[in-house]
Design a protein around this motif. Structure first.
Motif, PDB file in Angstrom:
ATOM      1  N   PHE A 243      21.009  48.699  82.302  1.00 31.20           N
ATOM      2  CA  PHE A 243      20.955  49.722  83.341  1.00 31.20           C
ATOM      3  C   PHE A 243      22.361  50.286  83.556  1.00 31.20           C
ATOM      4  N   VAL A 244      22.476  51.606  83.616  1.00 28.22           N
ATOM      5  CA  VAL A 244      23.759  52.237  83.916  1.00 28.22           C
ATOM      6  C   VAL A 244      23.991  52.182  85.421  1.00 28.22           C
ATOM      7  N   LEU A 245      25.133  51.647  85.822  1.00 25.72           N
ATOM      8  CA  LEU A 245      25.504  51.620  87.236  1.00 25.72           C
ATOM      9  C   LEU A 245      26.306  52.856  87.619  1.00 25.72           C
ATOM     10  N   GLU A 246      27.270  53.223  86.778  1.00 23.52           N
ATOM     11  CA  GLU A 246      28.083  54.404  87.071  1.00 23.52           C
ATOM     12  C   GLU A 246      28.925  54.761  85.853  1.00 23.52           C
ATOM     13  N   ILE A 247      29.430  55.977  85.866  1.00 20.06           N
ATOM     14  CA  ILE A 247      30.416  56.386  84.871  1.00 20.06           C
ATOM     15  C   ILE A 247      31.720  56.678  85.601  1.00 20.06           C
ATOM     16  N   ASN A 248      32.788  56.091  85.126  1.00 21.35           N
ATOM     17  CA  ASN A 248      34.112  56.261  85.716  1.00 21.35           C
ATOM     18  C   ASN A 248      34.846  57.364  84.971  1.00 21.35           C
ATOM     19  N   THR A 249      34.988  58.507  85.616  1.00 21.55           N
ATOM     20  CA  THR A 249      35.627  59.648  84.949  1.00 21.55           C
ATOM     21  C   THR A 249      37.140  59.617  85.049  1.00 21.55           C
ATOM     22  N   ASN A 250      37.656  58.701  85.875  1.00 19.45           N
ATOM     23  CA  ASN A 250      39.094  58.524  85.997  1.00 19.45           C
ATOM     24  C   ASN A 250      39.362  57.023  86.078  1.00 19.45           C
ATOM     25  N   PRO A 251      39.104  56.290  84.973  1.00 17.37           N
ATOM     26  CA  PRO A 251      39.142  54.820  85.029  1.00 17.37           C
ATOM     27  C   PRO A 251      40.546  54.284  85.291  1.00 17.37           C
ATOM     28  N   GLY A 252      40.586  53.092  85.885  1.00 16.61           N
ATOM     29  CA  GLY A 252      41.860  52.479  86.251  1.00 16.61           C
ATOM     30  C   GLY A 252      42.740  52.150  85.058  1.00 16.61           C
TER      31      GLY A 252
END
Length: 285
Positions: A243-252
């Motif tokens: 399951f996809v929880l989220e996409i980080n477009t500016n990851p740490g």
């Protein structure tokens, strides 16, 4: 004496505040302005005596601006992101609720309660029992993460992540944390989480997760480096369901962040990763 760089901050959430603190401490940078429409932004504008803009277009017309830091939450609004992905990618079921209209019956056990416009797992509650639910409802009066929140289906399983670098999926990484979930403390405290490339996943599943990662990246029109987080459920019939929880477009990009670790697995050093991000941004312009 070298001239200070004038930097504007877009967004005044948790990430924005961290950048503002860093700029104020820096001897080489100057806080030029803020772009946001929140009351917090108005207070910061008054505190630091700097201009406040309601949109980026206004900012770009301003003078003496050298750089901009975009510190907005992932894809700006998680509600729309999940809705957009729902037809193509498996995501947990969810509902959006006004924080002033929450009833105990709105929160099933188990479930996950989270802000719709925050990052780094700040404000996330895992509801696994009646006591968890009671604690959350008692703390709801102090909720300061926006008017709306998301109540999401709890997926029992493994925590996985996969990045996009150079328009290609990286290897998949599994995260095992010391706390009940991969929260703010375990994200940013060295030694509180373990990271490894899982070698016990079926090859077809491994490929499917990488395909999902690239699909999410392309569906949302993302550019540069992104990272997509997954929860991997294993049913009673021994069937794996990602399951996809989220996409980080500016990851740490901190010492404990995931994208630098994934890049390293691809033979890309930290400095090379930063160079790739900068070059990609320049190409977009």
């Amino acid at each position: 004496m070298n001239k200070k760089i004038n930097i504007s901050i877009v967004g005044t959430g948790l990430m924005g505040l961290q950048h503002i603190k860093a700029i104020k401490k820096s001897k080489k940078a100057n806080l030029h302005s803020i772009v946001d429409i929140s009351n917090n932004a108005k207070n910061l504008s008054k505190k630091y005596k700097i201009p406040l803009y309601s949109n980026v277009s206004e900012l770009l017309n301003s003078k003496k601006l050298d750089a901009v830091i975009v510190a907005t939450p992932n894809q700006l609004h998680e509600k729309h992101t999940v809705s957009f992905l729902k037809n193509k990618i498996p995501t947990p079921d969810y509902k959006i609720k006004d924080t002033n209209k929450i009833n105990p019956s709105d929160i099933p056990i188990p479930s996950v309660v989270k802000p719709i416009n925050n990052g780094s797992s700040v404000g996330v509650y895992i509801i696994l029992s009646e006591s968890d639910k009671t604690n959350f409802l008692n703390e709801l009066s102090n909720w300061h993460y926006g008017k709306y929140l998301m109540i999401e289906e709890y997926i029992k399983g493994r925590e996985l992540t996969c990045g996009i670098i150079n328009n290609k999926p990286t290897e998949i990484m599994e995260i095992t944390s010391n706390n009940i979930f991969y929260d703010y403390e375990t994200k940013y405290t060295e030694g509180m989480s373990k990271y490894e490339i899982p070698n016990n996943l079926p090859s077809e599943l491994y490929k499917r997760i990488k395909d999902f990662t690239l699909h999410c990246h392309n569906l949302l029109g993302c550019k540069g480096v992104t990272r997509t987080d997954f929860r991997l459920e294993k049913t009673e019939d021994n069937i794996y369901r990602p399951f996809v929880l989220e996409i980080n477009t500016n990851p740490g990009l901190t010492k404990t962040s995931l994208i630098p670790k994934l890049a390293q697995k691809e033979g890309i050093s930290y400095n090379e990763l930063i160079k790739l991000i900068i070059q990609d941004a320049l190409c977009q312009n």
